[in-house]
Motif scaffolding. Structure first.
Motif, PDB file in Angstrom:
ATOM      1  N   ARG A 418       0.806  -1.294   0.048  1.00 14.74           N
ATOM      2  CA  ARG A 418       0.166   0.009   0.076  1.00 14.74           C
ATOM      3  C   ARG A 418       0.878   1.250   0.031  1.00 14.74           C
ATOM      4  NH1 ARG A 418      -5.027  -0.259   0.374  1.00 14.74           N
ATOM      5  NH2 ARG A 418      -5.249   1.581   1.279  1.00 14.74           N
ATOM      6  N   ARG A 570      -1.599  -4.724  -6.596  1.00 16.90           N
ATOM      7  CA  ARG A 570      -1.903  -5.779  -5.786  1.00 16.90           C
ATOM      8  C   ARG A 570      -1.248  -7.140  -6.343  1.00 16.90           C
ATOM      9  NH1 ARG A 570      -4.899  -4.591  -1.333  1.00 16.90           N
ATOM     10  NH2 ARG A 570      -6.708  -2.875  -1.914  1.00 16.90           N
TER      11      ARG A 570
ATOM     12  N   TYR B  18      -6.346 -17.178  16.602  1.00 12.67           N
ATOM     13  CA  TYR B  18      -6.278 -16.083  17.035  1.00 12.67           C
ATOM     14  C   TYR B  18      -7.536 -15.667  18.039  1.00 12.67           C
ATOM     15  CZ  TYR B  18      -6.614 -10.812  16.826  1.00 12.67           C
ATOM     16  OH  TYR B  18      -6.758  -9.302  17.222  1.00 12.67           O
ATOM     17  N   ASN B  48     -10.343  -1.528  19.472  1.00  9.79           N
ATOM     18  CA  ASN B  48     -10.179  -1.855  17.978  1.00  9.79           C
ATOM     19  C   ASN B  48      -9.150  -0.853  17.276  1.00  9.79           C
ATOM     20  OD1 ASN B  48     -10.564  -3.102  15.616  1.00  9.79           O
ATOM     21  ND2 ASN B  48     -12.247  -1.913  15.069  1.00  9.79           N
ATOM     22  N   ARG B  71       1.229  -6.008  18.195  1.00  8.53           N
ATOM     23  CA  ARG B  71       1.229  -6.017  16.572  1.00  8.53           C
ATOM     24  C   ARG B  71       0.410  -4.695  16.316  1.00  8.53           C
ATOM     25  NH1 ARG B  71      -1.845  -7.835  12.725  1.00  8.53           N
ATOM     26  NH2 ARG B  71      -3.556  -8.219  14.049  1.00  8.53           N
ATOM     27  N   THR B  73      -1.660  -2.993  13.759  1.00  3.74           N
ATOM     28  CA  THR B  73      -2.736  -3.406  12.983  1.00  3.74           C
ATOM     29  C   THR B  73      -2.907  -2.627  11.619  1.00  3.74           C
ATOM     30  OG1 THR B  73      -4.408  -1.834  13.682  1.00  3.74           O
ATOM     31  CG2 THR B  73      -4.329  -4.071  15.125  1.00  3.74           C
ATOM     32  N   VAL B  74      -1.983  -1.931  11.487  1.00  5.57           N
ATOM     33  CA  VAL B  74      -1.830  -0.973  10.244  1.00  5.57           C
ATOM     34  C   VAL B  74      -0.603  -1.580   9.237  1.00  5.57           C
ATOM     35  CG1 VAL B  74      -1.391   1.324   8.928  1.00  5.57           C
ATOM     36  CG2 VAL B  74      -2.710   1.155  11.014  1.00  5.57           C
ATOM     37  N   HIS B  76       1.248  -4.346  10.437  1.00  2.00           N
ATOM     38  CA  HIS B  76       1.383  -5.904  10.986  1.00  2.00           C
ATOM     39  C   HIS B  76       2.518  -5.963  11.670  1.00  2.00           C
ATOM     40  CE1 HIS B  76      -1.878  -7.522   7.844  1.00  2.00           C
ATOM     41  NE2 HIS B  76      -2.386  -6.483   8.969  1.00  2.00           N
TER      42      HIS B  76
ATOM     43  N   SER C 240     -14.947   2.059  14.154  1.00  8.68           N
ATOM     44  CA  SER C 240     -14.283   2.314  15.466  1.00  8.68           C
ATOM     45  C   SER C 240     -13.536   3.582  15.697  1.00  8.68           C
ATOM     46  CB  SER C 240     -13.377   1.053  16.032  1.00  8.68           C
ATOM     47  OG  SER C 240     -14.094  -0.294  16.007  1.00  8.68           O
ATOM     48  N   ILE C 252     -17.288  -4.010  17.803  1.00  8.44           N
ATOM     49  CA  ILE C 252     -16.669  -4.147  16.549  1.00  8.44           C
ATOM     50  C   ILE C 252     -15.312  -4.365  16.435  1.00  8.44           C
ATOM     51  CG2 ILE C 252     -16.391  -3.009  14.458  1.00  8.44           C
ATOM     52  CD1 ILE C 252     -19.215  -2.080  14.542  1.00  8.44           C
ATOM     53  N   GLU C 253     -14.762  -5.270  15.718  1.00  5.78           N
ATOM     54  CA  GLU C 253     -13.500  -5.431  15.648  1.00  5.78           C
ATOM     55  C   GLU C 253     -13.363  -5.417  13.946  1.00  5.78           C
ATOM     56  OE1 GLU C 253     -11.486  -9.127  16.767  1.00  5.78           O
ATOM     57  OE2 GLU C 253     -12.071  -8.739  18.994  1.00  5.78           O
ATOM     58  N   SER C 254     -12.120  -4.797  13.503  1.00  7.99           N
ATOM     59  CA  SER C 254     -11.686  -4.560  12.014  1.00  7.99           C
ATOM     60  C   SER C 254     -10.789  -5.707  11.813  1.00  7.99           C
ATOM     61  CB  SER C 254     -10.887  -3.385  12.056  1.00  7.99           C
ATOM     62  OG  SER C 254     -11.957  -2.066  12.066  1.00  7.99           O
ATOM     63  N   GLY C 298      -8.548 -13.612  10.023  1.00  2.00           N
ATOM     64  CA  GLY C 298      -8.756 -13.850  11.139  1.00  2.00           C
ATOM     65  C   GLY C 298      -8.341 -13.043  12.405  1.00  2.00           C
ATOM     66  N   TYR C 299      -7.448 -11.975  11.941  1.00  4.15           N
ATOM     67  CA  TYR C 299      -6.849 -11.240  13.098  1.00  4.15           C
ATOM     68  C   TYR C 299      -7.067  -9.826  12.811  1.00  4.15           C
ATOM     69  CZ  TYR C 299      -3.548 -11.411   8.882  1.00  4.15           C
ATOM     70  OH  TYR C 299      -3.271 -11.311   7.772  1.00  4.15           O
ATOM     71  N   ASN C 300      -7.023  -8.933  13.802  1.00  4.80           N
ATOM     72  CA  ASN C 300      -7.469  -7.579  13.616  1.00  4.80           C
ATOM     73  C   ASN C 300      -6.690  -6.822  12.727  1.00  4.80           C
ATOM     74  OD1 ASN C 300      -8.724  -8.335  16.066  1.00  4.80           O
ATOM     75  ND2 ASN C 300      -8.920  -6.072  16.424  1.00  4.80           N
ATOM     76  N   SER C 301      -7.265  -6.170  11.595  1.00  6.34           N
ATOM     77  CA  SER C 301      -5.930  -5.405  10.561  1.00  6.34           C
ATOM     78  C   SER C 301      -6.869  -4.453  10.195  1.00  6.34           C
ATOM     79  CB  SER C 301      -5.782  -6.439   9.711  1.00  6.34           C
ATOM     80  OG  SER C 301      -4.969  -5.699   8.810  1.00  6.34           O
ATOM     81  N   TYR C 302      -6.218  -3.170   9.706  1.00 10.11           N
ATOM     82  CA  TYR C 302      -6.706  -2.406   8.942  1.00 10.11           C
ATOM     83  C   TYR C 302      -5.672  -2.061   7.665  1.00 10.11           C
ATOM     84  CZ  TYR C 302      -9.325  -0.082  12.915  1.00 10.11           C
ATOM     85  OH  TYR C 302     -10.141   0.161  13.799  1.00 10.11           O
ATOM     86  N   ALA C 303      -5.041  -3.253   7.518  1.00  8.21           N
ATOM     87  CA  ALA C 303      -3.901  -3.018   6.363  1.00  8.21           C
ATOM     88  C   ALA C 303      -4.386  -3.284   4.986  1.00  8.21           C
ATOM     89  CB  ALA C 303      -2.882  -4.084   6.427  1.00  8.21           C
ATOM     90  N   GLN C 304      -5.751  -3.801   4.666  1.00  7.49           N
ATOM     91  CA  GLN C 304      -6.122  -3.900   3.337  1.00  7.49           C
ATOM     92  C   GLN C 304      -5.528  -4.938   2.674  1.00  7.49           C
ATOM     93  OE1 GLN C 304      -7.528  -0.264   1.335  1.00  7.49           O
ATOM     94  NE2 GLN C 304      -9.094  -0.032   2.914  1.00  7.49           N
ATOM     95  N   ARG C 305      -4.851  -5.852   3.036  1.00 12.83           N
ATOM     96  CA  ARG C 305      -4.237  -6.838   2.392  1.00 12.83           C
ATOM     97  C   ARG C 305      -4.119  -8.013   3.379  1.00 12.83           C
ATOM     98  NH1 ARG C 305       1.122  -7.101   4.313  1.00 12.83           N
ATOM     99  NH2 ARG C 305       1.296  -5.037   5.777  1.00 12.83           N
ATOM    100  N   GLY C 335      -7.384  -7.003  -0.420  1.00  8.64           N
ATOM    101  CA  GLY C 335      -8.257  -7.231   1.145  1.00  8.64           C
ATOM    102  C   GLY C 335      -9.187  -5.847   1.189  1.00  8.64           C
ATOM    103  N   ASN C 414     -14.098 -12.989  14.809  1.00 11.81           N
ATOM    104  CA  ASN C 414     -13.510 -13.628  13.664  1.00 11.81           C
ATOM    105  C   ASN C 414     -13.990 -14.838  13.268  1.00 11.81           C
ATOM    106  OD1 ASN C 414     -12.424 -14.720  15.903  1.00 11.81           O
ATOM    107  ND2 ASN C 414      -9.987 -15.077  14.987  1.00 11.81           N
TER     108      ASN C 414
END
Lengths: 984, 95, 416
Positions: A418, A570, B18, B48, B71, B73-74, B76, C240, C252-254, C298-305, C335, C414
């Motif tokens: 990204r 991507r 997880y 979150n 970790r 979350t943006v 990883h 959130s 909510i979780e992302s 399955g894990y929290n993420s804001y990474a869009q991948r 993602g 998840n």
């Protein structure tokens, strides 16, 4: 004559001693080892290779590498049919059969080319604006027509016969691309002793060194290349993967790569291997991709990238035409003219958009400040029209046109997380953003450094930096000497001032006009333009199109290119077969198969097996004379009710709980009390999730003061164990308690029926008193069986009969089953499967998976009183929330009023006379069976006001089956409601 | 992803299951005053964050340790991994 | 400008000079009656229905990037109303009905294509669960058919019937389910809303929710403060983050959900199929690409991948279900960030802050809900009462124990 290769020149990296016959579009041809399908077709003077997606325009090769958007063919190799294969990436092999795509009846005459005539109506996004009336016509008429035109190649509907594999690799440094930069990076790290993986998508290593006429250390580059490859081969810490595309970067230095099998690979070898590469660092030396220039009718067969023309001529000694023109905005066009002329080809003209272009002595004519404004030739280029600097026009006859609009670094691996690339004016290209991916560096053309000297030194520097991070010492070594010419380019994106279409995306038929239309309609973001026009969404993901489109957009809006920006990169870099991602986990091997300890016994005794999660369990045992499964199941149920049945229940989860605090621990895990369970006793237990919903049920057996064995349902064995470990490690770490799953360690067999005790007394060693007084209902004990084998005996009953479960070490399970069958012959001992097990538990009203569905509460299961208020246990507090505590639906029994009609699981319950609408639903049927004991269908279900409705008639309604069955509400305990039999 | 297990070294995240926010270590006392509110927040409500996140991973295909992984979350990126039991003990959980 | 076949023909013969921007590009006004935060499918649909059905006049949609750049531009395009629970089914059935009339409502062809969605089952228990669900759908007025293995084979003979680890035992078919051209949904709603005077303001990021005395006053943005009588937040994936600006925490979780498309292939798969024994669902687009997906990473993420294990898992499911797809090449993976709620169902509700309304928690199922979500949110914003099909989507349902948990997985996002 198949040996004729009309356009084959002298030289090249092909082995003329190894001719290879192949077939394209039904015609036979010959190429040489070292050829690609594309180069062999060029040598055989085949220029028309396919049709474009939308307008079905005739198309030939544009490129020589993985960016090729036009030359997609369908390969047939035995039963394997692979559509959409880039001819440029197919290593020629004997017997190869390829066919063009997206053309009917033939690629020379394609009826769908009518679309090209209709092009004014088929502009970007035209379908969003029409086909709306009349409404029904969209799905009946318009869309089927659009769909018929969809796609390029055709997928066979037969199972894919190819073999795929997956593997894992680890390294200190992954080097992506084996051109000059990659080779130097690999040599630098290899010499330092680092573990290196060098991967390249080509079958020949060397990158552009194989395609150009470069000089390194005052000798042809091929000399240096051979030396470098020999040195790498001599280093045991360097692994070289040719035919391997590193297609994606994932978290923490993990790269995905796919390796194609060599043509010479044996039949049983994997056709493709997916590698997951764990790298400590990575150097991306993936080179660059040339971009075309958009000019009117720039899509004819014969118009190709200048670098591709050089590659075909230099590497494969294959001439796209004898008479070639060059159209360029940078010095690469001049290199092309020189290389092609050196091979004896005629350079009809060099057209350079730069007014200050250098002179070109290799071309018949040089036009500076000029543009190509038209082309002619239906199936192959014949002429081009040049607009000179002074505005004059010149028609030039040529069979091919080599076009160079500059080079785009192959920086994809730096942009997949990204971080977008940044525009660099000096090289007129997007270059990688610094530090875009942790642990990754770029070098050479991939970093925007286009000279050979820059590639060589860039590779060294990137490797040195990576090794410094890893604390690996690097010895100094001399840098090879090579050309260091700066990039001289004046960006030029498209020829304006004509009405003809100029292509940007060749495969998807997106032209400059489409981009202009998108802009006019307000689609100004680069992502909007992509989505509205489909530019960059073809199989090459815009590798030859996107930057040009951005250039056009910038020119149209007056923004600069940096502001316009790129779309998101991507994975994968190039398309990857789904088969490679799946590897061997397909068909029967999709998931592991777990077999119960008595599997071989079951097989030998007529069992039909059923998948229960990963387990295979015996569903029923067919005996001779039985023609319908119900006969077998009914017999098995009767055997349990009248004699004794044996069922392998090993799949139920078994968790050993030990420690001083074991009882206190379980007391918090289960909602009912466990603390005061006496040693030698078993108790039924209900676990709640923390949100108060029933999670699982099972038994807890106290084998000692500090030792319990708890059981779970088969489905929840893993989840319950995880949950208990969570509680132990995270919630109550101060408790002295240890857990281990013993599901696979113990074979457990249910022995159920009035004669169960009699049978077990023959199995359990005589020292153990099994009389009802000494070993009553819900007793448990460690025992020995068959003369000393350690075992555990639990007097628990799922069937409601006098019943036990006996556990022995798993490896004795099958033997124990055989022994019990032998000892129980006169007692009518009968193996029973999961189907009879289900009937027996439904007859007793026990909840199972269909009732424990993650939405039911203890109260709904009729177990509300089990939730202790005298202690804190997981889920107890939230189970008292209003929405859960309300006594709405309750588990109860149902029988058909007529005594014979089966009640389907999943039917909804309604009052007599009520309309079949959702508002009238009173509950649902969760489990149903035929009860041989009652000689009637029976069912369990949840209904409101269950107690009040006992004896009432409701209807089990199943619209999807067209069923509406009167049913009577009864107790869920169909057999022995007082529970006397299990206590006898 | 790779999780550096404090006992076993780097392990592919695929070996783990997880759960979520590490705040789940701190389970409210179900017998205390206001337990329902506290447990509601505990079970349902999450910060979150986009950024650093302390979270629970279970080494299901390994040694069955629960870990607290810090970790981002943006990006990883993983910056810290601890045994959840150690974290829980340090917090005085269950006492 | 009205779109039609005649218009396309007229423009074609006159050189396409008459087309105008599909939506305006206005400067933000100092204040609006209603500001919708989030120019995705749900936000734009909300604006359209506010303007067209509730007569709201001063409405703006503000979007930090370009409209349709979130999950409406990044999904697997499936529409369906195959839900089991009373809290859900009427809402999704209304959504499906709105899809069925969408082109005419918007004068924009989003290519709603009712090709049918088939959920396969692989065990008796699963078949009973599908019967329960299918019956619930029928009783709510939706269409549903329970197919046996023979009927499934007749529809899709190329599925794995002979070498399957988990044999196909039947399926639940909703013929009215299907696919929609996802980007066009955003553009069509934007165009329709714009034509009724809604200001769609792109490249305008919300930096704060201004709240005083428990009441929202407006939004601070990268383009200045915009006053608002009411603020509706529809920013799935970022819920959130945005609601935290008003000091609110959410159930909510992302999480990241990956999706995939293959190279274009001649039509081979007519409808949508979901595998019941693995994480795989697939359809084929009008361009020919197989559009497919599976489970969240399955894990929290804001990474869009996402990561490789999920890609492999999805393709394993694909080959196990459709052994022919091994030869299809995966062209692109992406993602999107999902608001995974604690019961797998969405929230459309007021918040403790007066004038601040929330729409989110759509998990991975928000696309099909776009029209109903827009209509229900518009209804709530306009009338302060929940729409009759969305009364269960309350924020306080978790507090009260009235979860809407289709999967029965509880408060573990998840697993939904």
């Amino acid at each position: 004559m198949t040996g004729l290769q009309k356009k084959r020149l002298n030289g090249g990296l092909i082995d003329r001693s190894q001719p290879i016959d192949f077939t394209f579009d039904g015609e036979s041809y010959t190429g040489f080892a070292g050829d690609t399908l594309a180069s062999a077709l060029v040598a055989n003077d085949v220029a028309l290779l396919g049709r474009s997606f939308k307008y079905h325009r005739p198309r030939g090769l544009i490129a020589s590498g993985s960016e090729e958007p036009n030359a997609l063919v369908t390969l047939s190799r035995g039963a394997a049919v692979t559509p959409n294969t880039r001819a440029t990436m197919v290593e020629l092999e004997a017997g190869l059969t390829a066919a063009p795509q997206n053309a009917w009846p033939s690629v020379r005459f394609d009826a769908m080319a009518v679309n090209d005539v209709l092009a004014p109506f088929l502009t970007a996004g035209f379908y969003y604006k029409t086909f709306m009336w009349p409404r029904a016509f969209w799905e009946k008429l318009y869309e089927p027509a659009i769909r018929r035109a969809a796609g390029l190649g055709r997928l066979s509907t037969a199972p894919d016969p190819d073999l795929y594999d997956r593997g894992f690799l680890h390294c200190d440094l992954l080097v992506v691309g084996a051109g000059p930069a990659g080779l130097m990076a690999a040599l630098t790290a290899g010499r330092a002793g680092a573990r290196v993986i060098l991967a390249d998508e080509d079958f020949a290593l060397g990158g552009r060194l194989n395609a150009e006429t470069l000089v390194i250390d005052d000798a042809p580059a091929s000399v240096w290349l051979a030396t470098a490859l020999a040195e790498l081969a001599s280093l045991p810490n360097v692994r070289t993967l040719s035919r391997t595309t590193v297609f994606g970067v994932f978290d923490h230095g993990i790269y995905g790569a796919v390796e194609m099998g060599a043509p010479t690979a044996k039949d049983h070898a994997p056709r493709q291997t997916l590698w997951r590469i764990y790298s400590k660092s990575c150097t991306v030396c993936a080179g660059a991709t040339e971009r075309p220039i958009a000019f009117p009718d720039n899509d004819r067969p014969g118009i190709m990238l200048a670098g591709a023309a050089r590659t075909y001529v230099n590497r494969w000694a294959a001439a796209p035409a004898q008479r070639i023109a060059v159209f360029t905005n940078n010095d690469d066009g001049h290199r092309t003219a020189a290389d092609l002329a050196a091979k004896g080809l005629t350079i009809a003209a060099l057209i350079d958009t730069r007014a200050n272009a250098p002179d070109c002595t290799d071309a018949n004519e040089t036009f500076k400040g000029a543009q190509v404004i038209a082309s002619e030739g239906r199936l192959r280029l014949k002429n081009i029209m040049v607009r000179t600097a002074s505005g004059g026009r010149r028609q030039i006859s040529c069979g091919a046109l080599a076009v160079s609009g500059g080079w785009n670094p192959n920086l994809h691996l730096s942009a997949q997380q990204r971080t977008r690339p940044v525009w660099n004016d000096a090289v007129a290209a997007f270059v990688p953003a610094p530090d875009a991916v942790a642990g990754q560096r770029l070098a050479g053309a991939a970093a925007g450094d286009f000279s050979t000297a820059g590639a060589l030194s860039g590779g060294v520097n990137a490797a040195r930096a990576a090794l410094a991070d890893l604390d690996i010492k690097v010895k100094h070594s001399k840098l090879p000497k090579a050309d260091d010419a700066p990039t001289r380019i004046t960006p030029f994106w498209y020829v304006s001032g004509t009405k003809r279409r100029a292509w940007l995306d060749f495969q998807n038929d997106v032209t400059v006009k489409d981009v202009a239309l998108a802009q006019a309609e307000g689609f100004r973001s680069v992502e909007h333009v992509k989505r509205y026009t489909t530019l960059g969404m073809a199989t090459d993901q815009g590798r030859t199109a996107s930057t040009n489109a951005i250039g056009v957009m910038a020119a149209l809006t007056g923004q600069d290119i940096a502001q316009t920006g790129t779309t998101m990169f991507r994975p994968p870099y190039t398309p990857v077969s789904m088969g490679a991602f799946a590897g061997r986990s397909r068909g029967k091997h999709f998931r592991p198969t777990r077999r119960t300890p008595t599997h071989t016994f079951a097989e030998a005794n007529g069992a039909t097996f059923v998948e229960v999660g990963q387990w295979l369990r015996a569903q029923w045992f067919t005996q001779s004379g039985e023609t319908h499964w119900r006969q077998s199941v009914d017999r098995e149920v009767r055997a349990v009710r009248n004699d004794v049945g044996l069922c392998d229940v090993t799949t139920l989860g078994k968790i050993d709980v030990q420690g001083v605090d074991a009882a206190a621990f379980l007391n918090r895990i289960y909602c009912n009390g466990m603390a005061k369970l006496p040693v030698g006793r078993v108790r039924y237990g209900l676990m709640l999730r923390e949100d108060g919903i029933a999670m699982d049920d099972g038994t807890a057996a106290r084998l000692g003061e500090d030792h319990f064995v708890v059981t779970t349902t088969t489905a929840n064995a893993g989840a319950v164990y995880r949950h208990m470990e969570f509680a132990r490690q995270c919630l109550w770490p101060d408790m002295d308690v240890q857990l281990i799953s013993t599901t696979d360690a113990w074979a457990q067999i249910a022995v159920a029926g009035p004669k169960a005790r009699k049978l077990l007394q023959r199995i359990v060693d005589p020292a153990h008193d099994l009389s009802n007084g000494a070993f009553p209902f819900m007793a448990c004990a460690p025992v020995t069986v068959c003369g000393g084998l350690r075992a555990r005996l639990f007097r628990i009953s799922f069937s409601g009969e006098l019943a036990y479960e006996i556990a022995v070490p798993a490896r004795y399970g099958d033997a124990l089953m055989h022994e019990m069958m032998a000892q129980g012959q006169d007692l009518g001992a009968t193996p029973y499967g999961t189907e009879a097990l289900g009937v027996l538990r439904i007859e007793k009203g026990h909840a199972a998976g269909n009732e424990l569905n993650g939405r039911t509460t203890a109260a709904m299961l009729g177990l509300g009183r089990m939730v202790s208020t005298a202690k804190d246990s997981i889920g107890a507090v939230l189970s008292r929330r209003a929405g859960l505590a309300e006594d709405t639906h309750r588990l109860t029994g149902f029988v058909p009023v007529d005594g014979v009609t089966p009640i389907p699981g999943g039917a909804h319950l309604m009052r007599e006379g009520a309309r079949q609408i959702a508002e009238n639903t009173l509950g649902w049927i969760s489990s149903a069976a035929f009860s041989p004991t009652l000689n009637s269908p029976i069912a369990l279900g949840f209904v409101t006001l269950a107690d009040a409705r006992k004896g009432q008639t409701l209807r089990a309604v199943s619209p999807v089956d067209g069923l509406d069955i009167p049913v009577r509400v009864v107790s869920p305990h169909f057999v022995d409601p007082e529970g006397g039999r299990q206590r006898d | 992803m790779i999780i550096p297990h404090p006992l076993l070294g780097p392990r592919d995240a695929q070996e783990f299951t997880y759960l979520g926010d590490a705040s789940m270590i701190q389970r409210p006392d179900g017998t205390a005053e206001g337990a329902e509110d506290a447990l509601f927040n505990y079970v349902y409500m999450r910060d979150n964050p986009a950024g650093e996140h302390r979270e629970l991973w279970y080494h299901e295909q390994g040694d069955r340790s629960w870990l607290v992984v810090t970790r981002n979350t943006v990006t990883h990126e993983i910056t810290q991994v601890e045994l959840a039991r150690d974290v829980a003990l340090a917090l005085g959980c269950g006492a | 400008m009205r779109y039609s076949g005649f218009r396309v023909i007229r423009e074609a013969v006159t050189g396409h000079k008459g087309w105008v921007p599909v939506w305006r590009d206005p400067e933000p006004q100092p204040s609006y009656d209603i500001v919708i935060v989030g120019g995705g499918g749900h936000g734009l649909a909300t604006a359209h229905y506010l303007a067209s059905r509730y007569g709201a006049a001063r409405v703006a949609v503000i979007e930090k990037g370009w409209i349709g750049g979130g999950n409406v531009g990044r999904n697997t395009t499936i529409i369906r109303s195959n839900y089991m629970l009373d809290g859900n089914e009427p809402f999704y059935e209304m959504s499906l009905k709105l899809w069925e009339g969408l082109e005419q409502d918007l004068n924009y062809n989003a290519m709603v294509s009712q090709r049918g969605i088939l959920n396969l089952c692989h065990s008796d228990g699963q078949r009973d669960a599908y019967r329960l669900r299918g019956n619930a759908m029928r009783l709510h007025g939706a269409d549903a058919e329970l197919l046996g293995p023979g009927e499934v084979r007749a529809m899709y003979p190329f599925l794995n019937f002979d070498d399957a680890r988990f044999p196909i035992k039947g399926g639940l078919l909703q013929r009215r389910g299907g696919t929609v051209r996802h980007d066009a949904v955003a553009w069509g709603y934007a165009r329709a809303a714009d034509s009724r005077g809604v200001d769609i303001i792109q490249n305008c990021e919300v930096t704060g929710l201004r709240v005083e005395d428990g009441r929202v006053l407006g939004v601070d943005t990268s383009r200045g403060f915009i006053g608002a009588g009411k603020v509706g937040v529809a920013v799935a994936g970022n819920s959130s983050r945005v609601m935290a600006m008003a000091g609110l925490r959410l159930p909510i979780e992302s999480h990241v959900l990956q999706a995939f498309v293959s190279e274009g292939l001649k039509p081979v798969l007519d409808g949508v199929i979901t595998y019941g024994a693995g994480h795989f669902y697939v359809s084929q687009s009008d361009k020919g690409g197989l559009v497919f997906g599976g489970d969240i990473d399955g894990y929290n993420s804001y990474a869009q991948r996402g990561n490789l294990p999920t890609v492999e898992d999805v393709c394993e499911g694909g080959l196990s279900l459709m052994p022919m797809v091994g030869q299809a090449r995966l062209l692109r993976m992406w993602g999107g960030i999902m608001d995974m709620s604690m019961d797998g169902s969405p929230i459309i509700d007021r918040t403790p802050v007066e004038g601040l309304y929330f729409n989110g928690g759509w998990c991975y199922g928000g696309f099909k809900a776009t029209p109903a979500s827009g209509l229900a949110f518009a209804h709530l914003l306009a009338t302060d009462t929940p729409h009759e099909t969305a009364t269960a989507y309350r924020l306080d349902r978790f507090r009260n124990g009235r979860m809407i948990d289709e999967k029965g997985m509880g408060a573990t996002p998840n697993l939904h």
